[in-house]
Design a protein around this motif. Structure first.
Motif, PDB file in Angstrom:
ATOM      1  N   GLN A 137     -18.801  56.478  -3.667  1.00 36.16           N
ATOM      2  CA  GLN A 137     -19.136  55.580  -4.763  1.00 36.16           C
ATOM      3  C   GLN A 137     -18.605  54.174  -4.478  1.00 36.16           C
ATOM      4  O   GLN A 137     -17.533  54.022  -3.885  1.00 36.16           O
ATOM      5  N   ASN A 138     -19.330  53.144  -4.932  1.00 40.39           N
ATOM      6  CA  ASN A 138     -18.852  51.777  -4.766  1.00 40.39           C
ATOM      7  C   ASN A 138     -17.492  51.577  -5.423  1.00 40.39           C
ATOM      8  O   ASN A 138     -16.602  50.930  -4.866  1.00 40.39           O
ATOM      9  N   VAL A 139     -17.361  52.124  -6.623  1.00 35.97           N
ATOM     10  CA  VAL A 139     -16.109  52.014  -7.388  1.00 35.97           C
ATOM     11  C   VAL A 139     -15.546  53.418  -7.556  1.00 35.97           C
ATOM     12  O   VAL A 139     -16.275  54.327  -7.990  1.00 35.97           O
ATOM     13  N   PRO A 140     -14.303  53.650  -7.206  1.00 38.97           N
ATOM     14  CA  PRO A 140     -13.724  54.991  -7.400  1.00 38.97           C
ATOM     15  C   PRO A 140     -13.902  55.445  -8.846  1.00 38.97           C
ATOM     16  O   PRO A 140     -13.831  54.644  -9.784  1.00 38.97           O
ATOM     17  N   SER A 141     -14.096  56.722  -9.030  1.00 40.85           N
ATOM     18  CA  SER A 141     -14.332  57.242 -10.379  1.00 40.85           C
ATOM     19  C   SER A 141     -13.087  57.172 -11.244  1.00 40.85           C
ATOM     20  O   SER A 141     -13.177  57.169 -12.476  1.00 40.85           O
ATOM     21  N   GLU A 142     -11.913  57.112 -10.617  1.00 38.84           N
ATOM     22  CA  GLU A 142     -10.663  57.096 -11.369  1.00 38.84           C
ATOM     23  C   GLU A 142      -9.928  55.779 -11.143  1.00 38.84           C
ATOM     24  O   GLU A 142      -9.202  55.609 -10.174  1.00 38.84           O
ATOM     25  N   VAL A 143     -10.141  54.829 -12.022  1.00 38.69           N
ATOM     26  CA  VAL A 143      -9.417  53.557 -12.023  1.00 38.69           C
ATOM     27  C   VAL A 143      -9.021  53.259 -13.467  1.00 38.69           C
ATOM     28  O   VAL A 143      -9.463  53.947 -14.395  1.00 38.69           O
ATOM     29  N   TRP A 144      -8.207  52.243 -13.674  1.00 41.11           N
ATOM     30  CA  TRP A 144      -7.798  51.933 -15.051  1.00 41.11           C
ATOM     31  C   TRP A 144      -7.691  50.426 -15.265  1.00 41.11           C
ATOM     32  O   TRP A 144      -7.493  49.658 -14.328  1.00 41.11           O
ATOM     33  N   PHE A 145      -7.851  50.039 -16.525  1.00 43.57           N
ATOM     34  CA  PHE A 145      -7.695  48.658 -16.965  1.00 43.57           C
ATOM     35  C   PHE A 145      -6.649  48.621 -18.080  1.00 43.57           C
ATOM     36  O   PHE A 145      -6.460  49.608 -18.796  1.00 43.57           O
ATOM     37  N   LYS A 146      -6.029  47.491 -18.251  1.00 44.40           N
ATOM     38  CA  LYS A 146      -5.093  47.342 -19.362  1.00 44.40           C
ATOM     39  C   LYS A 146      -5.871  47.343 -20.672  1.00 44.40           C
ATOM     40  O   LYS A 146      -6.895  46.675 -20.789  1.00 44.40           O
ATOM     41  N   PRO A 147      -5.412  48.095 -21.670  1.00 39.82           N
ATOM     42  CA  PRO A 147      -6.126  48.114 -22.951  1.00 39.82           C
ATOM     43  C   PRO A 147      -5.948  46.801 -23.702  1.00 39.82           C
ATOM     44  O   PRO A 147      -4.979  46.066 -23.471  1.00 39.82           O
ATOM     45  N   LEU A 148      -6.882  46.509 -24.572  1.00 39.52           N
ATOM     46  CA  LEU A 148      -6.758  45.318 -25.399  1.00 39.52           C
ATOM     47  C   LEU A 148      -5.588  45.482 -26.364  1.00 39.52           C
ATOM     48  O   LEU A 148      -5.261  46.590 -26.806  1.00 39.52           O
ATOM     49  N   GLN A 149      -4.957  44.387 -26.706  1.00 35.24           N
ATOM     50  CA  GLN A 149      -3.828  44.420 -27.634  1.00 35.24           C
ATOM     51  C   GLN A 149      -4.297  44.828 -29.017  1.00 35.24           C
ATOM     52  O   GLN A 149      -5.368  44.410 -29.483  1.00 35.24           O
TER      53      GLN A 149
END
Length: 368
Positions: free
Chosen positions: A157-169
């Motif tokens: 996959q172009n983007v790994p299936s398991e990544v994370w982003f910081k949640p909105l405040q």
């Protein structure tokens, strides 16, 4: 006749109830000293399903290491220029299959000018190559001699299936409703529990102390809060799910914080893994933020980052320990820079001996 129908109904109800149970027999593996109940119990059916997802692709046929170097033949080869032309082409072919099958070289390159750096995916791929080399050379404390390749995370996959982003405040944190601290909103990241759903920012991006057992009574130096404890448990839930194991993979649940002779060797590997993941996020991924288009960033404008699941994806060892990296010498070349895989001076001050549980277990172990 009236008695037969109720009996038949009971049988059907029992059959439906049993249908939700796992088929015996389970498999168990001893992970710690005898008598400590440090046993992993596995479902053969679940292992079979995970094995399909964690199968490593066959390596490409070997290429000759002889001949001119890639940097002598091609322009703007900044990372793999010391490989032979044949090995360079082989590595590029493998990377395409690992990350962009069906897209060919155009996934990263301008077909009219391969030396062109205007496509952001090429800049990102270059940094990811450096990251892979660094993992394989300077983080052996976590990956050992098995190492990693692009496929370890991307799996086609172009983007790994398991990544994370910081949640909105939380918008209500400064109002009468207060701050929920990310809790009571069950998320996959913490095993659908009510724990804080973002245990990644404090430990895999920032360096918040993960140890929650104080050495002294409150308030004489013990600054560990309940909130921090919940963060720590949230990360532990993530690690358990990511590796397909429970607490006893690393801990003796009689005393979760104790090292000494009560932890198994994987705990030390996990200790280094937390620090490796934090280093990768801060050294390689966060600095790439400006290179990504807006649609590839998170809701708060941050870049996708890695956690334990990015590589492991349900297996206690990524791809169940398949040694893919050794087949691609370009991924094993030492990257420039200082080693990040060793313990810091502060860490060395708090290490404690860990009893040798297996012949491969390292002698020292950190206490935090």
């Amino acid at each position: 006749m009236n008695r037969v129908l109720p009996a038949t109904g009971l049988v059907l109800v029992a059959a439906l109830l049993l249908a939700g149970c796992e088929k015996p027999p389970p498999q168990s593996v001893q992970r710690g000293p005898r008598g400590t109940a440090m046993v992993q119990v596995y479902s053969p059916a679940a292992l079979a399903d995970a094995a399909v997802h964690n199968a490593a692709p066959e390596p490409l046929p070997p290429a000759s290491p002889d001949g001119p170097r890639a940097s002598q033949v091609y322009q703007n080869v900044q990372v793999l220029g010391n490989l032979s032309v044949a090995e360079f082409a082989r590595t590029m072919t493998a990377m395409t299959a690992w990350v962009a099958p069906g897209q060919s070289c155009a996934a990263c390159h301008n077909p009219a000018n391969f030396a062109d750096d205007s496509i952001y995916t090429k800049l990102v791929a270059r940094r990811m190559l450096l990251m892979t080399q660094k993992i394989n050379t300077e983080w052996k404390t976590h990956v050992g001699n098995t190492g990693v390749t692009c496929y370890t995370c991307h799996r086609g996959q172009n983007v790994p299936s398991e990544v994370w982003f910081k949640p909105l405040q939380d918008e209500r944190m400064n109002t009468f409703a207060g701050n929920h601290a990310g809790q009571n909103a069950p998320a996959d990241s913490v095993g659908l529990s009510a724990l804080p759903s973002d245990p990644f920012t404090p430990f895999l991006l920032e360096d918040v102390g993960i140890r929650v057992g104080g050495a002294t009574a409150l308030p004489t130096g013990n600054r560990q809060s309940i909130k921090q404890t919940e963060w720590t448990y949230g990360l532990m839930m993530h690690m358990s799910k990511s590796l397909g194991v429970n607490c006893t993979q690393c801990h003796n649940t009689r005393s979760l914080s104790s090292w000494g002779g009560e932890s198994s060797p994987p705990r030390l590997t996990a200790w280094h893994g937390i620090r490796m993941t934090r280093a990768l996020n801060n050294e390689f991924l966060v600095p790439l933020t400006a290179n990504f288009p807006a649609n590839r960033l998170g809701p708060g404008g941050d870049v996708a980052k890695v956690n334990c699941a990015t590589c492991h994806q349900g297996a206690h060892k990524p791809l169940y320990g398949a040694p893919m990296a050794k087949e691609y010498p370009g991924l094993l070349i030492a990257a420039p820079g200082n080693a990040q895989g060793s313990m810091s001076a502060a860490d060395l001050k708090v290490i404690a001996p860990m009893a040798t549980i297996s012949t491969q277990a390292p002698a020292p172990a950190p206490a935090r």
